[in-house]
Scaffold this motif. Sequence first.
Motif, PDB file in Angstrom:
ATOM      1  N   TRP A  35       0.845  -1.207   0.000  1.00 25.36           N
ATOM      2  CA  TRP A  35       0.000   0.000   0.000  1.00 25.36           C
ATOM      3  C   TRP A  35       0.879   1.256   0.000  1.00 25.36           C
ATOM      4  O   TRP A  35       0.669   2.178  -0.792  1.00 25.36           O
ATOM      5  CB  TRP A  35      -0.947   0.025   1.220  1.00 25.36           C
ATOM      6  N   VAL A  40       2.300   6.013  -2.124  1.00 32.34           N
ATOM      7  CA  VAL A  40       3.167   7.132  -1.732  1.00 32.34           C
ATOM      8  C   VAL A  40       4.600   6.987  -2.249  1.00 32.34           C
ATOM      9  O   VAL A  40       5.226   7.967  -2.636  1.00 32.34           O
ATOM     10  CB  VAL A  40       3.219   7.307  -0.186  1.00 32.34           C
ATOM     11  N   CYS A 116       5.746  22.748   4.427  1.00 33.47           N
ATOM     12  CA  CYS A 116       6.555  22.008   3.450  1.00 33.47           C
ATOM     13  C   CYS A 116       7.145  22.912   2.375  1.00 33.47           C
ATOM     14  O   CYS A 116       8.021  22.499   1.624  1.00 33.47           O
ATOM     15  CB  CYS A 116       5.753  20.880   2.830  1.00 33.47           C
ATOM     16  N   THR A 156      -3.048   6.723   8.455  1.00 35.11           N
ATOM     17  CA  THR A 156      -3.134   7.638   7.312  1.00 35.11           C
ATOM     18  C   THR A 156      -2.016   8.695   7.315  1.00 35.11           C
ATOM     19  O   THR A 156      -1.765   9.333   6.305  1.00 35.11           O
ATOM     20  CB  THR A 156      -4.507   8.362   7.251  1.00 35.11           C
ATOM     21  N   LEU A 194      -4.671  20.415   6.679  1.00 34.56           N
ATOM     22  CA  LEU A 194      -3.379  19.859   7.114  1.00 34.56           C
ATOM     23  C   LEU A 194      -2.855  20.762   8.207  1.00 34.56           C
ATOM     24  O   LEU A 194      -2.417  21.886   7.937  1.00 34.56           O
ATOM     25  CB  LEU A 194      -2.409  19.814   5.910  1.00 34.56           C
ATOM     26  N   GLY A 221      -5.968  13.835   3.486  1.00 33.19           N
ATOM     27  CA  GLY A 221      -4.996  13.497   2.441  1.00 33.19           C
ATOM     28  C   GLY A 221      -5.479  13.752   1.025  1.00 33.19           C
ATOM     29  O   GLY A 221      -4.751  14.308   0.203  1.00 33.19           O
ATOM     30  N   LYS A 222      -6.726  13.363   0.759  1.00 31.45           N
ATOM     31  CA  LYS A 222      -7.261  13.485  -0.612  1.00 31.45           C
ATOM     32  C   LYS A 222      -7.301  14.944  -1.070  1.00 31.45           C
ATOM     33  O   LYS A 222      -6.912  15.266  -2.183  1.00 31.45           O
ATOM     34  CB  LYS A 222      -8.679  12.914  -0.656  1.00 31.45           C
ATOM     35  N   PHE A 225      -3.819  16.295  -1.514  1.00 30.33           N
ATOM     36  CA  PHE A 225      -3.250  15.707  -2.739  1.00 30.33           C
ATOM     37  C   PHE A 225      -3.712  16.482  -3.977  1.00 30.33           C
ATOM     38  O   PHE A 225      -2.918  16.849  -4.835  1.00 30.33           O
ATOM     39  CB  PHE A 225      -3.688  14.237  -2.825  1.00 30.33           C
ATOM     40  N   HIS A 256       9.644  18.913  -3.591  1.00 30.92           N
ATOM     41  CA  HIS A 256       9.360  18.470  -2.224  1.00 30.92           C
ATOM     42  C   HIS A 256       8.904  17.014  -2.285  1.00 30.92           C
ATOM     43  O   HIS A 256       8.149  16.629  -3.180  1.00 30.92           O
ATOM     44  CB  HIS A 256       8.262  19.358  -1.624  1.00 30.92           C
ATOM     45  N   ILE A 262       2.663  12.770  -6.708  1.00 34.43           N
ATOM     46  CA  ILE A 262       2.648  14.231  -6.894  1.00 34.43           C
ATOM     47  C   ILE A 262       3.882  14.649  -7.692  1.00 34.43           C
ATOM     48  O   ILE A 262       3.816  15.486  -8.596  1.00 34.43           O
ATOM     49  CB  ILE A 262       2.617  14.965  -5.526  1.00 34.43           C
TER      50      ILE A 262
HETATM   51  O1  UT7 Z   1       3.937  17.598   2.476  1.00 36.59           O
HETATM   52  C1  UT7 Z   1       2.741  18.263   2.754  1.00 36.59           C
HETATM   53  C2  UT7 Z   1       1.734  18.008   1.729  1.00 36.59           C
HETATM   54  N1  UT7 Z   1       1.174  16.683   1.884  1.00 36.59           N
HETATM   55  C3  UT7 Z   1       0.901  15.965   0.812  1.00 36.59           C
HETATM   56  O2  UT7 Z   1       1.199  16.398  -0.284  1.00 36.59           O
HETATM   57  C4  UT7 Z   1       0.165  14.667   0.984  1.00 36.59           C
HETATM   58  C5  UT7 Z   1      -0.966  14.599   0.003  1.00 36.59           C
HETATM   59  N2  UT7 Z   1      -1.806  13.400   0.131  1.00 36.59           N
HETATM   60  C6  UT7 Z   1      -1.336  12.188  -0.205  1.00 36.59           C
HETATM   61  O3  UT7 Z   1      -0.191  12.017  -0.542  1.00 36.59           O
HETATM   62  C7  UT7 Z   1      -2.318  11.035  -0.222  1.00 36.59           C
HETATM   63  O4  UT7 Z   1      -3.614  11.529  -0.126  1.00 36.59           O
HETATM   64  C8  UT7 Z   1      -2.071  10.005   0.921  1.00 36.59           C
HETATM   65  C9  UT7 Z   1      -0.787   9.253   0.663  1.00 36.59           C
HETATM   66  C10 UT7 Z   1      -2.005  10.706   2.248  1.00 36.59           C
HETATM   67  C11 UT7 Z   1      -3.228   9.000   0.937  1.00 36.59           C
HETATM   68  O5  UT7 Z   1      -3.338   8.357  -0.328  1.00 36.59           O
HETATM   69  P1  UT7 Z   1      -4.743   8.257  -1.065  1.00 36.59           P
HETATM   70  O6  UT7 Z   1      -4.505   7.522  -2.314  1.00 36.59           O
HETATM   71  O7  UT7 Z   1      -5.293   9.660  -1.170  1.00 36.59           O
HETATM   72  O8  UT7 Z   1      -5.561   7.368  -0.094  1.00 36.59           O
HETATM   73  P2  UT7 Z   1      -6.927   7.714   0.657  1.00 36.59           P
HETATM   74  O9  UT7 Z   1      -6.712   8.682   1.749  1.00 36.59           O
HETATM   75  O10 UT7 Z   1      -7.976   8.026  -0.355  1.00 36.59           O
HETATM   76  O11 UT7 Z   1      -7.278   6.304   1.260  1.00 36.59           O
HETATM   77  C12 UT7 Z   1      -7.609   5.177   0.445  1.00 36.59           C
HETATM   78  C13 UT7 Z   1      -7.833   3.991   1.328  1.00 36.59           C
HETATM   79  C14 UT7 Z   1      -8.769   4.265   2.507  1.00 36.59           C
HETATM   80  O12 UT7 Z   1      -9.513   3.102   2.751  1.00 36.59           O
HETATM   81  P3  UT7 Z   1     -11.020   3.000   2.248  1.00 36.59           P
HETATM   82  O13 UT7 Z   1     -11.739   4.151   2.873  1.00 36.59           O
HETATM   83  O14 UT7 Z   1     -10.945   3.107   0.752  1.00 36.59           O
HETATM   84  O15 UT7 Z   1     -11.442   1.666   2.744  1.00 36.59           O
HETATM   85  C15 UT7 Z   1      -7.816   4.494   3.647  1.00 36.59           C
HETATM   86  O16 UT7 Z   1      -8.385   4.181   4.899  1.00 36.59           O
HETATM   87  O17 UT7 Z   1      -6.575   3.583   1.884  1.00 36.59           O
HETATM   88  C16 UT7 Z   1      -6.717   3.520   3.319  1.00 36.59           C
HETATM   89  N3  UT7 Z   1      -5.448   3.849   3.912  1.00 36.59           N
HETATM   90  C17 UT7 Z   1      -4.488   2.954   4.140  1.00 36.59           C
HETATM   91  N4  UT7 Z   1      -4.428   1.627   3.919  1.00 36.59           N
HETATM   92  C18 UT7 Z   1      -3.279   0.998   4.255  1.00 36.59           C
HETATM   93  C19 UT7 Z   1      -5.012   5.080   4.300  1.00 36.59           C
HETATM   94  N5  UT7 Z   1      -3.765   4.972   4.793  1.00 36.59           N
HETATM   95  C20 UT7 Z   1      -3.410   3.662   4.702  1.00 36.59           C
HETATM   96  C21 UT7 Z   1      -2.258   2.950   5.035  1.00 36.59           C
HETATM   97  N6  UT7 Z   1      -2.226   1.627   4.790  1.00 36.59           N
HETATM   98  N7  UT7 Z   1      -1.167   3.535   5.579  1.00 36.59           N
END
Ligand code: UT7
Length: 336
Positions: A35, A40, A116, A156, A194, A221-222, A225, A256, A262
């Motif tokens: 995952w 990521v 960041c 998360t 955030l 996160g979404k 992102f 970054h 990203i």
């Molecule tokens: O540096 C500051 C700026 N920050 C960023 O640029 C971060 C921007 N955001 C991201 O990089 C992404 O949104 C994340 C990496 C944080 C999350 O990735 P995503 O593809 O947006 O995942 P999501 O939040 O949509 O979650 C998808 C699924 C969820 O499960 P359900 O609801 O589909 O059942 C989450 O609960 O993945 C689940 N999930 C995880 N599963 C396994 C979330 N975190 C994890 C995890 N391991 N660590």
Amino acid sequence: MEKVRATITGVGAYVPEYILDNHELSKMVDTSDEWIMTRVGIKERHILKEEGEGTSFMGARAVEDLLKKTGTKPEEVDLLLCATVTPDHPFPATANIIADKVGIKNAHGFDINGACSGLLYTLDVAAKFIESGAKKKVVVVGADKMSSIVDYTDRTTCVLFGDAGTALLLEPTTEDVGLKDTILQADGSGRHYLYQKAGGSAYPATHETVDNKWHYIYQDGKTVFKHAVSRMADVSVEIMKRNNISPEDLAWLVPHQANLRIIDATAQRMGISRDQVMINIERYGNTTAATIPLCLYEWEKDLKKGDNIILAAFGAGFTWGATYIKWGYDGSKFHK
Ligand code: UT7
């Protein structure tokens, strides 16, 4: 009169020894290497374990590394700025603590919180001090102990962040190198997507803030992102355009390191290939203010005087930006 620009003349870094990998994380929370790698792109992060030590511990080591390699005496430094969201204390500034730890006595200094994008915000301030003639040797520290604000029961966020300290030396030049252009932006309406809710003046620490876990990073996160992908790419493309840099002219994009997806989306919008992009997120995760210099540090030996480099970031605030640099020295001189 010849134009004075600020140019980077050296890069220092310190990463803590302890490595927290995806295997260990998958025993702490419900996650998997698969995952984390697909969503990521992180395999491991370094974590500062030393009891009672904060961001200044890593920042001071990075500055020591920088001063030694560039042959700079601490007393020659006349300004030390520190980009961080994890200061040792709310006050005094971590910049002042770092200066004291490394024997920098003839400088003033302060912290800059651009999350960041903090490194880019801070580089811009440093450049202005140099361009005005007010300062000659400026140290910019980018350091964060993200593990101090990460909830290791929240899958998360806990897989995303790591700790590191970095330092850049900036000096004046009249040659055609250095920091040539910067676009910096902010939109505070994104602040709730955030942030660390408590510990500041709005919600000082109480039993309730601790019980509610408000001292940890919260991230939607979404939403972050979505904004990161469009805004980091927008400014990167804009800075290329207004400086007439074609994809072929660009030596490096230094993005970054928050999410490999990203980074890839930004490179794609800029029309550049993966081998023009510095990427080390796999080994360090998101170290906030330290990600960009940590890349420069690792790629320094390959950098050549005159290389066109774009730095780009997006982070909490929201804050984002891009900086165009014509690199000022052959990095190989430090790597004989
Ligand atoms: O540096 C500051 C700026 N920050 C960023 O640029 C971060 C921007 N955001 C991201 O990089 C992404 O949104 C994340 C990496 C944080 C999350 O990735 P995503 O593809 O947006 O995942 P999501 O939040 O949509 O979650 C998808 C699924 C969820 O499960 P359900 O609801 O589909 O059942 C989450 O609960 O993945 C689940 N999930 C995880 N599963 C396994 C979330 N975190 C994890 C995890 N391991 N660590």
